[in-house]
Write an enzyme that holds these catalytic residues in place. Structure first.
Site, PDB file in Angstrom:
ATOM      1  CB  SER A 159      -1.247   0.041   1.002  1.00 17.15           C
ATOM      2  OG  SER A 159      -1.799   1.594   0.727  1.00 17.15           O
ATOM      3  CE1 TYR A 168      -3.453  -2.204   5.588  1.00 16.26           C
ATOM      4  CE2 TYR A 168      -2.917  -0.367   5.081  1.00 16.26           C
ATOM      5  CZ  TYR A 168      -3.367  -1.358   4.300  1.00 16.26           C
ATOM      6  OH  TYR A 168      -3.602  -1.681   3.656  1.00 16.26           O
ATOM      7  CE  LYS A 199      -1.335  -3.575   3.845  1.00 13.22           C
ATOM      8  NZ  LYS A 199      -1.387  -5.510   2.509  1.00 13.22           N
TER       9      LYS A 199
END
Length: 256
Positions: A148, A161, A165
């Protein structure tokens, strides 16, 4: 179809492929000739996608296997059942991920942080290590990890998060260096904001959507199918000299 993008004789496991980006990748890989394994926790959803692909591209193009990616034994079972379906696995797409927390990093519960790291990083590490020995034997393999753009810069609301990633990108780089001599490639794709159920909390919020699209060159949100082409490229002969890279597909958001 040109030979460069022909996936005939390719067999692909795509995690989190019952919907969103994973489903789009599975569909396009099947369209280009690959056999695909549709997998997520919900078997009914997987079977629906497999049935759709088989009815479109021919019987036994796809099969459905349920798997909770945070369970190492289920990942082992996923790989074993996948080989029963199609033999050697030439392509692995690590797409499944979670994000149970949206907010400042100092408020994230330990349980949420651990879940993000286990599902988004450790599960990919486990599954890659399960598959890599057989890829070494056949001297053929393409591993694609869906990362991402969150992993490319700091975030005040997606901190854990984003960390996961960024780690996925490093996992791909490590694999590329360790296994390149065996004709195994590993790359990441880093999407921007895509209209999926996973990102619903972002694009359904009009303020977030407006702010995000305002920063992008194309001034719009992306669609799952706009990520699938890059995965086909990385799995095919067209991408045979690319490894250890991170392809950013974000409508130009990172360039603003």
């Amino acid at each position: 179809m040109t030979s460069l993008f022909n996936l005939k004789d390719k067999n692909a496991i795509i995690t989190g492929s019952s919907r969103g980006i994973g489903k789009a990748i599975a569909y396009r890989m099947a369209e280009h000739g690959a056999k695909v394994i549709i997998t997520s926790r919900k078997i009914d959803a997987c079977e629906n996608v497999a049935e759709e692909i088989n009815s479109t591209f021919g019987k036994d193009t796809a099969t459905a296997i349920s798997c909770n990616i945070s369970d190492k034994e289920q990942l082992k079972s996923l790989y074993a059942k996948s080989k029963e379906f199609c033999g050697s696995i030439t392509t692995l797409v690590c797409n499944a991920a979670v994000n149970p927390y949206f907010g400042p990093s100092n408020n994230i519960p330990d349980e949420a942080f651990e879940k993000i790291m286990k599902s988004n990083v450790q599960s990919n590490f486990w599954l890659c290590n399960e598959i890599l020995p057989d890829m070494v034997k056949i001297r053929n393999g393409s591993i694609i990890i869906i990362s991402s753009i969150a992993g490319l810069h700091g975030s005040s609301m997606l901190g854990a998060y984003a960390i996961s990633k960024a780690a996925d990108s490093q996992l791909a780089r490590n694999i590329s260096v360790e296994y390149g001599r065996n004709n195994i490639r590993a790359n990441c794709i880093s999407p921007g904001l895509i209209k999926t159920d996973f990102a619903r909390a972002l694009w359904e919020n009009e303020d977030i959507l407006r702010a995000t699209t305002a920063k992008s060159a194309l001034k719009r949100i992306g669609m799952p199918d706009e990520i699938a082409g890059a995965a086909v490229y990385l799995a095919s002969e067209a991408g045979s000299f690319m490894t250890g890279q991170n392809i950013v597909i974000d409508g130009g958001e990172s360039e603003q």
